[in-house]
Design an enzyme around this catalytic site. Structure first.
Site, PDB file in Angstrom:
ATOM      1  N   TRP C 189       0.874  -1.159   0.000  1.00  0.00           N
ATOM      2  CA  TRP C 189       0.000   0.000   0.000  1.00  0.00           C
ATOM      3  C   TRP C 189       0.933   1.237   0.000  1.00  0.00           C
ATOM      4  CZ3 TRP C 189      -1.938  -4.498   1.429  1.00  0.00           C
ATOM      5  CH2 TRP C 189      -3.279  -4.699   1.713  1.00  0.00           C
ATOM      6  N   TYR C 191       1.115   5.085   0.166  1.00  0.00           N
ATOM      7  CA  TYR C 191       0.294   6.264   0.415  1.00  0.00           C
ATOM      8  C   TYR C 191       1.170   7.443   0.794  1.00  0.00           C
ATOM      9  CZ  TYR C 191      -3.938   3.356   0.672  1.00  0.00           C
ATOM     10  OH  TYR C 191      -4.994   2.519   0.390  1.00  0.00           O
ATOM     11  N   LYS C 224      -0.626  -0.966  -4.465  1.00  0.00           N
ATOM     12  CA  LYS C 224      -1.928  -0.344  -4.262  1.00  0.00           C
ATOM     13  C   LYS C 224      -1.716   1.140  -3.990  1.00  0.00           C
ATOM     14  CE  LYS C 224      -5.624   0.151  -0.998  1.00  0.00           C
ATOM     15  NZ  LYS C 224      -5.845   0.173   0.448  1.00  0.00           N
ATOM     16  N   LYS C 226      -3.740   5.304  -4.190  1.00  0.00           N
ATOM     17  CA  LYS C 226      -5.003   6.036  -4.308  1.00  0.00           C
ATOM     18  C   LYS C 226      -5.159   6.543  -5.730  1.00  0.00           C
ATOM     19  CE  LYS C 226      -5.305   7.345   0.519  1.00  0.00           C
ATOM     20  NZ  LYS C 226      -5.081   8.400   1.528  1.00  0.00           N
ATOM     21  N   SER C 272      -7.345   2.208  -4.660  1.00  0.00           N
ATOM     22  CA  SER C 272      -8.269   2.167  -3.521  1.00  0.00           C
ATOM     23  C   SER C 272      -9.409   3.141  -3.735  1.00  0.00           C
ATOM     24  CB  SER C 272      -7.534   2.511  -2.238  1.00  0.00           C
ATOM     25  OG  SER C 272      -7.074   3.825  -2.296  1.00  0.00           O
ATOM     26  N   GLY C 273     -10.514   2.804  -3.112  1.00  0.00           N
ATOM     27  CA  GLY C 273     -11.714   3.607  -3.271  1.00  0.00           C
ATOM     28  C   GLY C 273     -11.754   4.840  -2.386  1.00  0.00           C
ATOM     29  N   GLY C 274     -10.949   4.824  -1.318  1.00  0.00           N
ATOM     30  CA  GLY C 274     -10.947   5.993  -0.439  1.00  0.00           C
ATOM     31  C   GLY C 274     -12.162   6.055   0.467  1.00  0.00           C
ATOM     32  N   GLY C 301     -12.795  -0.815   0.534  1.00  0.00           N
ATOM     33  CA  GLY C 301     -13.058  -1.075   1.936  1.00  0.00           C
ATOM     34  C   GLY C 301     -14.297  -0.351   2.436  1.00  0.00           C
ATOM     35  N   ARG C 302     -14.094   0.913   2.847  1.00  0.00           N
ATOM     36  CA  ARG C 302     -15.186   1.624   3.505  1.00  0.00           C
ATOM     37  C   ARG C 302     -16.451   1.692   2.679  1.00  0.00           C
ATOM     38  NH1 ARG C 302     -11.761   6.762   5.074  1.00  0.00           N
ATOM     39  NH2 ARG C 302     -10.359   5.810   3.560  1.00  0.00           N
TER      40      ARG C 302
END
Lengths: 328, 328, 328, 328, 328
Positions: C189, C191, C224, C226, C272-274, C301-302
């Site tokens: 990941w 970020y 992965k 954003k 990622s979907g954020g 995820g969220r």
């Protein structure tokens, strides 16, 4: 096409792709309560692959004959089998659950066929260049090699009855402990042999059941034995069979007895096909007896890879059909 | 209140839940002054569990017969005993102090019965598929496996008198050292056998006392031997017995002699029941002799699990009652 | 038959059960020529599971929000998500390729769901109880734990731009080396965050492409990041974008640029979907842009677990349909 | 007295002595499916000891105050508590489930009290001779020491919110991995503290629930936190509490929220009593709230050992009675 | 036959294939008398590959720009360079001695190009997402990874002058020790930088010579520095240069001074080309000065891979021709 329908219409479809494991697979995994999730996952990988995925039954292709008997005896009748890739393809195309072989054969295809068939590293081996009464297998693989090659299990042979059996039990102890720590499953080939056992005794019902029990006591998740005859080898054992009137008249009864003797069926027991047979019906009848006796499946080597691929595929698929219930 | 009385009046109440250990348990633990608190705790777990908790006496269920004699000879007379869970349940329900078995049998229930019965990993084993004059046990377990399975002790067999005894003494040395480092107790099954010992000699009083002493010298916390006969095997020993007029006429006297020979009673010595007997009274008399001779208890395998559960429970509870003082 | 078509017409059928891997999966595995067959097998397990099996696309459910933001912020909007089993079930039922979570969440279901969904152990984590400019993740898992739990990959977050980035790069170095030895895949990941990066800079196209490149150079198999904006954070980078007229106007173009910057598309890059979005169409449009830009898939995820299961399943399946080609 | 009746008449009697574990204990053990039987046995030992044996509730005596605050602040009010044996006796006589202390205190009694009370080695510690904003615990014990002393668990403190939290999470990762391999349970004391958290924030409901969740994600079997107030510390968290109308008005509601946030109640959560209180009723009311909110029990240090033994016993037994249901 | 002539007359023919190493290569190897034959073999592999094989000169292609400056700044001007395979091909086709890159770039081609070009694993790296005065490289590779990928050397950057230099010296210490044990060569990139060094000081002759010496003292077999200017940064140093009238007026003189300072030429010193230059003649003049000053060669990154392949090949071959003597 609706995925539910898809699965319903071909019951062998693996439970991957949005489905929980079948009840039967979950039941089998429940037998292994002392194992970590990694080992359970490895057992599940074996049970969830190939045509028999989800049924709880297993048909495995083992090819360690080259080491055990030499290449000409093993492959000359079907020369394409000299190429290690032949066996990967055969196992995949036949819809087997797994392919088991020594280090070299796995190394020769594990990368090319990565992810296509669960692998079992046959981690000890024996050859016949030295012919001894009391055989001892050499450790020819390791847990690290199994992980490096992407295997989900490690396989070891023991020869109960050999004066060297103690050494092989200790191989299993050490390697199984390491395998379980690392999330692998353990398969034990238990083949009675040695100076005190007669030739007939090697497949005697009392001896085979005993050998299967020893493998399970050593911590095997999957036990592989030869199909037993109705011969009884040991006098003390004969008394128990007679006194308790244990039914061993039919092959299915003998399979049932072996399965019972292996933790009352709470360990996976599979049976080997043995030497090449000319009569396919005989092989299929053996599979039917294994199924009827509650055995978990077959491990079919010489009877598959020693014939041309189309015939090998035909035989393996016929055996698989017996276990899957799509054939009698 | 005298602790003995206290225990007598509520014999099943475990000492947990707000109570100090009994005087007797603390006395026994005082014998093991060289051990770390972890090993003492493990010995205490054995002594504080089951009906005999707190009394200093032990009745243990051992089930390694499947490995030693094969499944049919072991379990056919009571087929529910093929299922490894049967033995956990039997030991728990009978109020035994512990259950001892090889790796496979423990793995098949340790998770389901976690915390319900102290476990002893029987970490070496022998089978009779190879019949040798000088037996050698194979190491089939390890300290790590014992910790993984939640055992409080590791058990090993030695065959004093075997040409291979040296190897087994060295197994005990290495494994006991590791066990003690990790807070486990060590149980040694000491069974004289080998090319120089007659059949009668295997249970001769001089030989059994000697074998128990060797086990204690190897560092065992708990020594398990067979009940001795009044036969004397070794000529040199006979002189000592005769010169010193050692009383060995009754079984209780012989038990007392063995206990004395095992550090003057400062090691726990328990006695095995041996082969299945038809006459229960004979078994109970043996327990009475062990008790009267100052033995710490019994380890009862075939005489329990080879009968249906109600009878097995009845017998085990009768034996336990003899040790607890609630029966004569 | 063209493999793309084959997959399109039976999108849920996993490639197991008698089939070779798809051409696309074999092509992707060819990018990882330095990896051993074990790691290739683990990558194949991710690619061959769930509805997207065989397509080369991935939709992964990650649930480390509880650790990163606390339980109430993560799960109060859908309280069934407090139960760790919810997430296993969601990932399985939605047909995801894998489920990624920290140690505790995996331990709470890995045994029960063994073999039902590939697992990724999220092996470092960060929380917001300490609010720092230059975040540092704590190592909260290990390769041994990943093997014990049956994972096929280990995941690590790096925060390029943090004054502590060096430490996290070294976490990846050490853990990835160990993972690859043991046949696991490595997911990073990446970020960007830290004292020298503006809030807008965290998703700036130059910064995201750089962060993805760093992850790949550290040896990640799957990267992965954003979704990037068209902002450019670094002056030196702006010169390169302007001079070379790199197209970054649309989201698909930016995805394409990130993929190109990550070894010209020879590493798997997912996005990622954020934070939770109210408008589903926005999420689906993002998936379309990832697909059109050549991204390998989404990690959602969220936006999934923070809604009731039926809605979560509906969204995840809609995203999967975009990647599988069964929806626009 | 018939043992069946005995058990029936005092439901807290431990399941030892011929009984299966209670349903509740087996249910709790089922939450830990990824653990080996050794660790399950250790958890069972905690749950099956003392007055609360079998109820699934726990009251633990912790005495690390000497290390944390110095001997005079800890023991001067009850000088017999300077003697490490006092605490073993207090825990045993009060009927606690376990006694937790640093290495030295355990070493000073583990042998004398072997087998009388389950022990938890508090394996990291902090003192106030160096007073820092962002505390860091020192590792003062090890898994080997825990095994040597016969402990069934190892305990570690983390200070979420400290700038040093990362280091303590990594302590837990490494030590918990080793503990689980060796069949020990892991207890994590999770106490938010650090430069970014206000004094009120240390017991804020959002912060305590978050801290408990982190401990569970790190792999703790038992999580210990302080009782939360209705203060909310973090702005982002407040939004979640308000939007979802999470009930936190009463102490029982807050306990329930913490338990829910810790894997929906599938991890054992116990609460500490905090600083010495003058009013016993306040302490008992806290226990009632923990019980009513579904907490698993209490860990009571200063409020017990800082008073004379009779009063300490009285208070501990009153608390235990609340959990056992024999008192309101 | 004079070795120089031999090489000149068949400039591309490597001395392998039945020939002894050239006198020059044997002389260079004699400088490394403390190294084991494995490390000497690795140095020889570098010296005996490519167009300059046998000459004692080296031209190396390094590509860590993607990590150091980000992918767009590195590769957008020549987008084929996004593909890691481009760099292997460029180094091979240009006749370079070696290719140096971080882990990810090597992993992406090491298998496909196995045996075609000596590889150097660039095992620490730095990025510019966090801009610090005192840079610190992260360890991103290891000796094990270098062996796994078939590298003959491991490369590390140090930033003498950085407040973090100590940490990087210690990285070199630990990794070089391990590398030498395993038969690898060690290359150190020594780039002065940090809060106390002016921009001009980073290439000041005193500083560069000092940095090269430190690298050699740390045990580097090959030292890489930037070309020095005639600026002198440190006052104490200036006194020495002036007092001893050290000639530093021409670039060749400065190269000679650096080489002398690096163990009087008994370590291999190569020079980097720096940022992309528009004027090729400038680059070639630098190579001539390195040659004339006794430097061992060039390491040319951005000036090669940031142009289209034909131009890149043309430039690299022109530089190589200067070192081989086939061009002026």
């Amino acid at each position: 096409m609706n995925p539910e329908t898809a699965i319903a219409s071909k019951s062998q479809a693996p439970p991957a792709g949005g489905h929980r494991a079948t009840e039967r697979v979950r039941e089998i995994l429940s037998w292994y309560g002392s194992d970590n999730p990694g080992t359970k996952t490895s057992i599940a990988r074996l049970l969830n692959h190939g045509t028999l995925a989800g049924t709880g039954k297993l048909v495995i292709l083992p090819v360690d004959q080259g080491f055990e008997h030499g290449p000409a005896r093993s492959f000359a009748s079907n020369p394409t089998a000299y190429d290690p890739r032949f066996h990967f393809e055969l196992a995949i195309e036949a819809g087997c659950n797994a392919y088991a072989a020594p280090l070299g054969f796995l190394e020769a295809g594990a990368s090319e066929f990565a992810g296509e068939i669960p692998l079992i590293l046959k981690a000890n081996n024996h050859d016949v260049l030295h012919d001894e009464k009391d055989p001892l297998s050499a450790v020819t693989g390791s847990v690290h090699e199994a992980l490096r090659l992407g295997c989900c299990a490690i396989g070891l042979t023991i020869y109960p009855g050999s004066a060297n059996a103690t050494k092989m039990y200790e191989q299993v102890q050490a390697i199984a402990e390491e395998a379980k720590k690392n999330g692998l499953a353990v398969v034990v080939w238990s083949y009675p042999r040695g100076s005190d056992i007669s030739k007939a005794g090697e497949t005697a019902i009392d001896v085979v059941a005993y050998a299967a029990h020893i493998a399970a006591q050593l911590g095997a998740h999957i036990v592989k034995v030869k199909l037993p005859s109705d011969h009884i080898e040991q006098d003390e054992a004969r008394k128990a069979y007679e006194k308790n009137a244990i039914p061993i008249g039919t092959l299915a009864e003998r399979v049932r007895h072996v399965v019972q003797g292996t933790f009352d069926g709470r360990r996976i027991v599979i049976f080997s096909g043995g030497a090449k047979k000319d009569n396919d019906e005989e092989i299929l009848n053996e599979a039917r007896a294994i199924r009827d006796g509650g055995g978990q499946g077959s491990i079919i080597g010489r009877n598959s890879f020693q014939r041309k691929k189309p015939e090998a595929l035909k035989l393996l698929r016929s055996i698989i059909a017996i276990y899957s219930g799509t054939a009698r």
